[in-house]
Design an enzyme around this catalytic site. Sequence first.
Site, PDB file in Angstrom:
ATOM      1  N   CYS A 159      29.372  25.574  24.380  1.00  0.00           N
ATOM      2  CA  CYS A 159      29.732  26.218  25.637  1.00  0.00           C
ATOM      3  C   CYS A 159      31.254  26.103  25.686  1.00  0.00           C
ATOM      4  O   CYS A 159      31.805  25.002  25.655  1.00  0.00           O
ATOM      5  CB  CYS A 159      29.108  25.469  26.813  1.00  0.00           C
ATOM      6  N   LYS A 196       0.870  -1.177   0.000  1.00  0.00           N
ATOM      7  CA  LYS A 196       0.000   0.000   0.000  1.00  0.00           C
ATOM      8  C   LYS A 196       0.910   1.232   0.000  1.00  0.00           C
ATOM      9  O   LYS A 196       1.520   1.578   1.015  1.00  0.00           O
ATOM     10  CB  LYS A 196      -0.912  -0.005   1.236  1.00  0.00           C
ATOM     11  N   GLU A 248      -0.715   5.214  -7.851  1.00  0.00           N
ATOM     12  CA  GLU A 248      -0.307   6.135  -6.796  1.00  0.00           C
ATOM     13  C   GLU A 248       0.906   6.936  -7.275  1.00  0.00           C
ATOM     14  O   GLU A 248       1.910   6.355  -7.708  1.00  0.00           O
ATOM     15  CB  GLU A 248       0.063   5.287  -5.572  1.00  0.00           C
ATOM     16  N   CYS A 266      24.991  29.087  28.698  1.00  0.00           N
ATOM     17  CA  CYS A 266      24.926  27.653  28.984  1.00  0.00           C
ATOM     18  C   CYS A 266      23.946  27.396  30.141  1.00  0.00           C
ATOM     19  O   CYS A 266      24.080  28.023  31.202  1.00  0.00           O
ATOM     20  CB  CYS A 266      26.326  27.163  29.351  1.00  0.00           C
ATOM     21  N   CYS A 310      32.960  23.887  32.704  1.00  0.00           N
ATOM     22  CA  CYS A 310      31.507  23.710  32.791  1.00  0.00           C
ATOM     23  C   CYS A 310      31.189  22.326  33.369  1.00  0.00           C
ATOM     24  O   CYS A 310      31.664  21.304  32.860  1.00  0.00           O
ATOM     25  CB  CYS A 310      30.897  23.854  31.400  1.00  0.00           C
ATOM     26  N   ASP A 329       2.214   4.917   0.029  1.00  0.00           N
ATOM     27  CA  ASP A 329       1.727   6.112   0.722  1.00  0.00           C
ATOM     28  C   ASP A 329       1.979   7.339  -0.150  1.00  0.00           C
ATOM     29  O   ASP A 329       2.945   8.071   0.027  1.00  0.00           O
ATOM     30  CB  ASP A 329       2.442   6.244   2.076  1.00  0.00           C
TER      31      ASP A 329
HETATM   32  S1  IVH Z   1      -6.427  -0.404  -4.932  1.00  0.00           S
HETATM   33  C1  IVH Z   1     -11.095   0.680  -4.904  1.00  0.00           C
HETATM   34  N1  IVH Z   1      -3.901  -0.779  -4.497  1.00  0.00           N
HETATM   35  O1  IVH Z   1      -4.830   3.463  -0.866  1.00  0.00           O
HETATM   36  C2  IVH Z   1      -9.805   1.244  -4.452  1.00  0.00           C
HETATM   37  N2  IVH Z   1      -4.892   1.213  -3.642  1.00  0.00           N
HETATM   38  O2  IVH Z   1      -6.639   3.867   1.389  1.00  0.00           O
HETATM   39  C3  IVH Z   1      -8.735   0.579  -5.183  1.00  0.00           C
HETATM   40  N3  IVH Z   1      -3.290   2.675  -2.490  1.00  0.00           N
HETATM   41  O3  IVH Z   1      -7.286   5.206  -2.622  1.00  0.00           O
HETATM   42  C4  IVH Z   1      -7.442   0.959  -4.663  1.00  0.00           C
HETATM   43  N4  IVH Z   1      -1.517   1.420  -2.782  1.00  0.00           N
HETATM   44  O4  IVH Z   1      -4.813   5.684  -3.192  1.00  0.00           O
HETATM   45  C5  IVH Z   1      -4.950   0.036  -4.302  1.00  0.00           C
HETATM   46  N5  IVH Z   1      -1.661  -1.259  -4.236  1.00  0.00           N
HETATM   47  C6  IVH Z   1      -2.691  -0.435  -4.039  1.00  0.00           C
HETATM   48  C7  IVH Z   1      -2.565   0.786  -3.355  1.00  0.00           C
HETATM   49  C8  IVH Z   1      -3.698   1.583  -3.164  1.00  0.00           C
HETATM   50  C9  IVH Z   1      -1.983   2.555  -2.286  1.00  0.00           C
HETATM   51  C10 IVH Z   1      -4.107   3.813  -2.019  1.00  0.00           C
HETATM   52  C11 IVH Z   1      -5.098   4.332  -3.006  1.00  0.00           C
HETATM   53  C12 IVH Z   1      -6.420   4.189  -2.299  1.00  0.00           C
HETATM   54  C13 IVH Z   1      -5.985   4.235  -0.865  1.00  0.00           C
HETATM   55  C14 IVH Z   1      -7.023   3.688   0.070  1.00  0.00           C
END
Ligand code: IVH
Length: 713
Positions: free
Chosen positions: A458, A130, A190, A440, A463, A132
Amino acid sequence: MSAKKPVKPEGDEPVGDGRDPVARAEELRALIAYHNDRYHRLDAPEIADAEFDALVRELRSIEADHPDLAVPDSPTATVGAAPSTLFAPVVHRVPMMSLDNAFSGEELQAWADRLAKQIPADTAFVCELKIDGLAISLTYVDGGFVQAATRGDGRTGEDVTANVATIGAIPSRLRPEVGPPPAVIEVRGEVYMPVSAFEDLNRRQAEAHERLFVNPRNSAAGSLRQKDPSITATRALSFWAYQVGELTATRGGRRGSDDDAALPPELTTSQSKTMDWLGRAGFPVNPERQVVHGLEEVLAFCRRWEESRHDLDYEIDGVVVKVDDLAQQRRLGSTSRAPRWAIAYKFPPEERSTELVDIEVSIGRTGKATPFAVLQPVFVGGSTVSLATLHNEDQVRAKDVRPGDTVMVRKAGDVIPEVVGPVLSDGHRRRPAWTFPTHCPVCGGPLVRLPDESDTFCTNLDCAGQRVQRIAHFASRSAMDIEGLGEQRVQLLVGHGLLVDVADLYSFTPATFEGLEGFAELSIANLLGAIGASRDRPLSRVLIGLGIRHLGQVGSLALARALGDIDAVMGADEESLAAVEGVGPVIASSVVRWFGSDVNRSVTERLRAAGVNMVEPGAGSTGGSAVRAQTLAGRSVVVTGTLEGLTREEAEGAIMARGGKSPGTVSKKTFAVVVGESPGASKVTKAEQLGVPLLDAEGFASLLETGGLPAGD
Ligand code: IVH
């Protein structure tokens, strides 16, 4: 339209505390709308993601207990935030949804149990990282890129085509090897900023005295949502594709209709085949995805990446688990905000907001005055953090943190806790900017910052603050290793005038401790025994203990081994010291300056007179050659944690100067892992699992010199 700041929340109290659920639900909705707007539209979040998630969870739980309170436009049923007016609106023909979250293995299990009612229990899942960053939709017509849009509220996003066109990783045309392109294909994924690019950007911001970005996600969002695309072009943004949205075989046709036959079959079969196709079409697809079967394999993937997340050059905040088969996905369908066929397993938070109670200054053994943040204690990254260094005056200014601010605190993996920056809410009156003290805090002497240096000192050698740190360092484990003599005891002895410098330790007798609190007969005997035993430490430990600036463990050992005894070290000039392997001109000049002081020479002589060993056993000459012997040719040595007196770059440079490599991750090809202070847990664990030898600073020095591992490894 921007959301109005709701009345200050009374905290994240869980439901069931006797509060009126109607009022609390209303309050939570207002808070969530406000924070959604700050995050999605203004790119200026005020609370950490984990704190936002907690608000949503609380609201969801109230709505579950009181279904009559659930309203269709509740943030638990909607996505993101309304688009800003900065960009033209783009309507998503296929809504861009969000994901439901799971915060534990049990919650993942509950999700899998729900699925098993509708699809076979042994179905295949795809686990993906996932990322960020921020979600983007890219539309290609007849194979050519035509439009990019942010997610917005899921139905309408912002047109950021000109900005996205500057991102090199995003193809302007689909590659011909995938065959005739669909008439319309919308690729979602992303946009993110690599961690290394984020660090470079912040370095440049600091040099230009500009505000620092809080984290890579925020800087990616801020860089993409620029009115002027030429600014976006200067920011190293990248992209991972993870989904296909709108898909039309011919104009007017749609996926799921008779036109399916005219579409690339991968795009109508499964998520994993879709990803392979996207890769072939020229999109970056994350290589770490994996098709798995059963929850055990899903959990193993989640655990592995929770451990290894910091080995990547991009930030991830969890794992997305998706049902692989697209027909099964269709059968499972979606709620108003999220598909039922996917879930986000969220890692424990590494960022939390808290109050910056004050900024204080500590005095180190060299007199360096380091500002640090006194924080309202906060549990983050696996431990409670109440203090965090702010490094120096410039850092405080660049971060613009002030006592009384709410600040974001980050503790990522093996990294020491850090105050990332203030979270500024509209209309909140801040205290004036913090200024570095002029005197100091321990001795009251003046604090001096030299031109062209970022550190403040210092300069009073008398000290008491410096003295305590110098003596505690001398007694510390990496130096003379005097058990029972920690900073608190040193402070007590210095405070009573019983200890002025390190040589005084060796004239201690039981009478020294008379009337002192905390010293029982046995502990006095133990301490005197430990002081006595320290007389036999090798010269290298004495050199570490003297606390000569820049001279740490590796340099001390190199000097002691090359020169053999203290007289040779004291008598050497800069040039001959700098010629010793592991010692450069900076250390050499610092050593000469240190022994040039009468006070320091006299302490050294008193140590010798007290019977402290001043010889390095088994020393022989190793210095002299400008070209380093290629002792590590073809070998890969990973460094984790900090080695005293040697930056990570210097340690890696020393490995490379000897023909070796120093990658950031441990694998079975790694020859050894050098473990300093606060090492990365994942690197150490991985080395142990793979049977890769672990080395301390002493082992590292010997590895550099001989290319071999110390006996016993
Ligand atoms: S699938 C129906 N795959 O996480 C939504 N999302 O918290 C399909 N994100 O809005 C999203 N990595 O911006 C998917 N490998 C990944 C992802 C991912 C990051 C984000 C994306 C989503 C958010 C949700």
